[in-house]
Design a protein around this motif. Structure first.
Motif, PDB file in Angstrom:
ATOM      1  N   LEU A 105      12.252   1.851  -5.478  1.00 18.91           N
ATOM      2  CA  LEU A 105      11.353   2.941  -5.856  1.00 18.91           C
ATOM      3  C   LEU A 105      11.893   4.289  -5.370  1.00 18.91           C
ATOM      4  CD1 LEU A 105       8.689   3.962  -7.039  1.00 18.91           C
ATOM      5  CD2 LEU A 105       7.583   3.383  -4.859  1.00 18.91           C
ATOM      6  N   GLU A 106      12.431   4.304  -4.156  1.00 18.06           N
ATOM      7  CA  GLU A 106      12.990   5.555  -3.639  1.00 18.06           C
ATOM      8  C   GLU A 106      14.117   6.062  -4.542  1.00 18.06           C
ATOM      9  OE1 GLU A 106      14.950   7.382   0.480  1.00 18.06           O
ATOM     10  OE2 GLU A 106      14.424   5.260   0.323  1.00 18.06           O
ATOM     11  N   ASN A 126       7.567   5.105   6.273  1.00 20.87           N
ATOM     12  CA  ASN A 126       7.394   3.652   6.348  1.00 20.87           C
ATOM     13  C   ASN A 126       8.678   2.968   6.803  1.00 20.87           C
ATOM     14  OD1 ASN A 126       7.737   0.944   4.421  1.00 20.87           O
ATOM     15  ND2 ASN A 126       5.777   1.071   5.471  1.00 20.87           N
ATOM     16  N   GLN A 127       9.807   3.407   6.285  1.00 21.09           N
ATOM     17  CA  GLN A 127      11.091   2.821   6.675  1.00 21.09           C
ATOM     18  C   GLN A 127      11.343   2.997   8.169  1.00 21.09           C
ATOM     19  OE1 GLN A 127      14.415   4.597   4.657  1.00 21.09           O
ATOM     20  NE2 GLN A 127      15.888   3.081   5.408  1.00 21.09           N
ATOM     21  N   PRO A 182      12.779  -2.012   4.961  1.00 22.62           N
ATOM     22  CA  PRO A 182      11.762  -2.163   3.903  1.00 22.62           C
ATOM     23  C   PRO A 182      12.198  -3.201   2.878  1.00 22.62           C
ATOM     24  CG  PRO A 182      12.312   0.152   4.287  1.00 22.62           C
ATOM     25  CD  PRO A 182      13.326  -0.661   5.013  1.00 22.62           C
ATOM     26  N   ARG A 183      11.247  -3.759   2.207  1.00 25.62           N
ATOM     27  CA  ARG A 183      11.578  -4.749   1.185  1.00 25.62           C
ATOM     28  C   ARG A 183      12.284  -4.052   0.015  1.00 25.62           C
ATOM     29  NH1 ARG A 183       7.163  -5.617  -2.629  1.00 25.62           N
ATOM     30  NH2 ARG A 183       5.520  -4.079  -2.294  1.00 25.62           N
ATOM     31  N   PRO A 184      13.046  -4.780  -0.765  1.00 22.16           N
ATOM     32  CA  PRO A 184      13.853  -4.176  -1.834  1.00 22.16           C
ATOM     33  C   PRO A 184      13.055  -3.332  -2.819  1.00 22.16           C
ATOM     34  CG  PRO A 184      14.555  -6.428  -1.460  1.00 22.16           C
ATOM     35  CD  PRO A 184      13.326  -6.229  -0.634  1.00 22.16           C
ATOM     36  N   GLY A 191       0.825  -1.210   0.000  1.00 23.61           N
ATOM     37  CA  GLY A 191       0.000   0.000   0.000  1.00 23.61           C
ATOM     38  C   GLY A 191       0.859   1.260   0.000  1.00 23.61           C
ATOM     39  N   CYS A 192       1.952   1.259   0.799  1.00 21.27           N
ATOM     40  CA  CYS A 192       2.858   2.410   0.823  1.00 21.27           C
ATOM     41  C   CYS A 192       3.551   2.596  -0.521  1.00 21.27           C
ATOM     42  CB  CYS A 192       3.896   2.238   1.932  1.00 21.27           C
ATOM     43  SG  CYS A 192       3.200   2.315   3.590  1.00 21.27           S
ATOM     44  N   GLU A 193       3.933   1.505  -1.149  1.00 20.39           N
ATOM     45  CA  GLU A 193       4.579   1.591  -2.467  1.00 20.39           C
ATOM     46  C   GLU A 193       3.628   2.201  -3.489  1.00 20.39           C
ATOM     47  OE1 GLU A 193       6.336  -1.466  -5.885  1.00 20.39           O
ATOM     48  OE2 GLU A 193       5.859  -2.199  -3.868  1.00 20.39           O
ATOM     49  N   LEU A 194       2.387   1.756  -3.505  1.00 18.53           N
ATOM     50  CA  LEU A 194       1.412   2.298  -4.450  1.00 18.53           C
ATOM     51  C   LEU A 194       1.139   3.773  -4.181  1.00 18.53           C
ATOM     52  CD1 LEU A 194      -1.136  -0.680  -4.562  1.00 18.53           C
ATOM     53  CD2 LEU A 194       0.410   0.025  -6.401  1.00 18.53           C
TER      54      LEU A 194
END
Length: 382
Positions: free
Chosen positions: A361-362, A342-343, A354-356, A318-321
């Motif tokens: 994305l960052e 999130n991190q 966080p996952r890779p 959800g954070c990635e989206l």
């Protein structure tokens, strides 16, 4: 010698004409008789003619049965030739008429019958509801409703009486628990099958050993429809058809009216199924937001995802989206803030990184990677 040759020729010609020939002699001795040979040849010719006629009659018979055009030579069979036997007197050598009549009918278009309508529809994605013949039913007292919710959670599987009593009365059943349970079952059967004749077996809510079950062959449950919609939506998203995915996932989410199996959600027996459905619902919400991003609805996705991540801050997808939606909406700083918040939360609360995918994305946001920009799909992405 001349006489002998003449006698032989006369015998052959006579036999060929089917007439009778007298005995001939050669030097005063009998050389043979022509009558026997002539009769045999005539009989063979007659049998051949009869077989031909029988064949023509059978051709006419089958032509009529099959509604085919008769051949032109059928008219010759209309008048019986003089000297030939009638059909009833034909030689046994003629083939017999078929014992069974062959009939041909025009091919009918193949049709697949519609599946039978369920006798009852149950809605368990919220407070329990039941619909029969398009009418919403009154399910009675709270424990009676809880009984139905319990059975719906295991539709197609028997639930033992001991389990039902334990769950409905939370481990402290009164002496009248079995009597009350039987009354609840009788009431539910009456409302679920209002047209069932007296003293006939129930079809929807059946007795099974020392327990009860809802027959999954005659009922429909919204939980199953939701799962089907979710699967169809994710499959469409994987095939690059976000519009179709959006339709399927939204249709599935509209089935929800509250907590699944609300009446019995806290019972030991149903709690695992409630947790499974809740996880599935959250995944479908994320899938719907991914479909919104795929069709270019970035601002709508931002609004949906901000509320979602506030309610479920540890869901990394959800954070990635949300971060991607903010970037595409022209809010790069907010996109980075979401990832870094999130991190920090993951490190403080769970002690993990966080996952890779989020780290990648960052970096892409910082570098304005062209891969992050939205591009319409050919054909509208449908």
């Amino acid at each position: 010698m001349t006489n002998d040759r003449t006698n032989v020729d006369t015998m052959v010609i006579g036999a060929g004409l089917g007439g009778s020939c007298q005995s001939h002699t050669d030097g005063g001795h009998r050389t043979g008789t022509g009558n026997g040979d002539a009769r045999r040849i005539a009989e063979l010719e007659r049998e051949v003619q009869e077989l031909r006629r029988a064949n023509e009659i059978l051709k006419v018979y089958f032509a009529k049965e099959l509604d085919l055009e008769l051949e032109s030579n059928q008219s010759a069979l209309a008048v019986e030739k003089p000297g030939e036997p009638a059909l009833a007197e034909m030689s046994p050598a003629a083939p017999p008429a078929p014992a069974r009549t062959i009939r041909w009918t025009a091919a009918q278009p193949s049709t697949i019958p519609d599946p039978p309508r369920p006798m009852a529809e149950f809605r368990a994605l919220g407070p329990i509801e039941a619909v029969v013949d398009g009418q919403l039913l009154d399910l009675g007292a709270p424990k009676q409703r809880a009984l139905l919710a319990l059975l719906v959670s295991k539709v197609g599987q028997p639930v033992a009486v001991d389990v039902i009593v334990e769950e409905l009365w939370t481990g402290n059943p009164p002496p009248s628990a079995i009597t009350s349970l039987q009354a609840y079952v009788a009431n539910l059967r009456r409302v679920l099958e209002p047209n069932r004749a007296p003293r006939t077996p129930a079809t929807v809510l059946r007795t099974y050993g020392r327990g009860y079950l809802l027959d999954n062959h005659v009922v429909e449950v919204d939980v199953h429809r939701f799962s089907e919609r979710a699967s169809a939506g994710w499959e469409a998203l994987d095939r690059g058809k976000p519009q179709q995915a959006l339709h399927e996932l939204e249709a599935g989410l509209t089935l929800w009216r509250g907590q699944a199996y609300a009446e019995v959600a806290d019972t030991t027996y149903v709690r695992p199924e409630v947790a499974r459905l809740e996880e599935l619902r959250l995944s479908v919400i994320e899938g719907r937001c991914a479909a919104l991003l795929a069709v270019g609805a970035h601002e709508m996705a931002v609004a949906e995802l901000e509320a979602f991540t506030q309610a479920h801050p540890l869901r990394e997808y959800g954070c990635e989206l949300l971060s991607l939606a903010l970037y595409r909406a022209g809010r790069q700083a907010d996109a980075l803030a979401v990832l870094r918040t999130n991190q920090r939360r993951l490190a403080e609360e769970l002690g993990i990184d966080p996952r890779p995918a989020l780290q990648h994305l960052e970096n892409e946001i910082l570098n304005h990677a062209p891969a992050l920009d939205w591009r319409p799909r050919p054909g509208g992405g449908a």
